[in-house]
Scaffold this motif. Structure first.
Motif, PDB file in Angstrom:
ATOM      1  N   ARG A   1      -9.248  -5.213   0.698  1.00  0.00           N
ATOM      2  CA  ARG A   1      -8.298  -4.190   1.018  1.00  0.00           C
ATOM      3  C   ARG A   1      -8.354  -3.882   2.510  1.00  0.00           C
ATOM      4  O   ARG A   1      -7.317  -3.734   3.132  1.00  0.00           O
ATOM      5  N   PRO A  12      -6.273   1.802   4.537  1.00  0.00           N
ATOM      6  CA  PRO A  12      -6.583   1.014   3.337  1.00  0.00           C
ATOM      7  C   PRO A  12      -5.974   1.558   2.051  1.00  0.00           C
ATOM      8  O   PRO A  12      -5.583   0.783   1.179  1.00  0.00           O
ATOM      9  N   TYR A  13      -5.860   2.886   1.905  1.00  0.00           N
ATOM     10  CA  TYR A  13      -5.312   3.441   0.670  1.00  0.00           C
ATOM     11  C   TYR A  13      -3.849   3.075   0.461  1.00  0.00           C
ATOM     12  O   TYR A  13      -3.349   3.156  -0.655  1.00  0.00           O
ATOM     13  N   ILE A  15      -2.744   0.042   0.754  1.00  0.00           N
ATOM     14  CA  ILE A  15      -2.813  -1.211  -0.015  1.00  0.00           C
ATOM     15  C   ILE A  15      -3.058  -0.853  -1.475  1.00  0.00           C
ATOM     16  O   ILE A  15      -2.247  -1.179  -2.333  1.00  0.00           O
ATOM     17  N   PHE A  16      -4.167  -0.239  -1.761  1.00  0.00           N
ATOM     18  CA  PHE A  16      -4.491   0.293  -3.084  1.00  0.00           C
ATOM     19  C   PHE A  16      -5.405   1.491  -2.886  1.00  0.00           C
ATOM     20  O   PHE A  16      -6.371   1.410  -2.110  1.00  0.00           O
ATOM     21  N   LEU A  21      -8.836   0.517  -7.206  1.00  0.00           N
ATOM     22  CA  LEU A  21      -9.970  -0.398  -7.064  1.00  0.00           C
ATOM     23  C   LEU A  21     -11.008  -0.170  -8.164  1.00  0.00           C
ATOM     24  O   LEU A  21     -11.570  -1.129  -8.703  1.00  0.00           O
ATOM     25  N   LYS A  45       3.727  -4.064  -5.737  1.00  0.00           N
ATOM     26  CA  LYS A  45       2.358  -4.361  -5.294  1.00  0.00           C
ATOM     27  C   LYS A  45       1.800  -5.587  -6.011  1.00  0.00           C
ATOM     28  O   LYS A  45       1.003  -6.325  -5.442  1.00  0.00           O
ATOM     29  N   TYR A  49       0.365  -8.206  -3.514  1.00  0.00           N
ATOM     30  CA  TYR A  49      -1.094  -8.334  -3.448  1.00  0.00           C
ATOM     31  C   TYR A  49      -1.755  -8.890  -4.695  1.00  0.00           C
ATOM     32  O   TYR A  49      -2.954  -9.185  -4.682  1.00  0.00           O
ATOM     33  N   PHE A  53      -5.764 -10.323  -4.933  1.00  0.00           N
ATOM     34  CA  PHE A  53      -6.813  -9.539  -5.587  1.00  0.00           C
ATOM     35  C   PHE A  53      -7.318 -10.232  -6.837  1.00  0.00           C
ATOM     36  O   PHE A  53      -8.518 -10.240  -7.098  1.00  0.00           O
TER      37      PHE A  53
END
Length: 64
Positions: A1, A12-13, A15-16, A21, A45, A49, A53
């Motif tokens: 992330r 970073p938040y 992204i997820f 996470l 997302k 991503y 992930f």
């Protein structure tokens, strides 16, 4: 992330969030479709991503 966030110059938040996470760690998805059951992952997302992930999760599970 963090790597993705740095490349995209976003926190970073974005992204997820941490909750997402945590659910990824708890549920250990095995397929892309499994990611949709996780809070914070929708179609957008997943498309952006999901594969990255999932590949990391599967690689980690194979090492353990």
């Amino acid at each position: 992330r963090l790597d993705l966030a740095l490349k995209q110059e976003v926190p970073p938040y974005v992204i997820f969030p941490d909750k997402t996470l945590e659910e990824l760690c708890l549920l250990k998805p095995k397929r892309l479709d499994d990611l949709l059951a996780i809070s914070g992952i929708g179609q957008a997302k997943l498309a952006k991503y999901g594969q990255l992930f999932l590949a990391e999760i599967l690689a980690y599970q194979n090492e353990a």
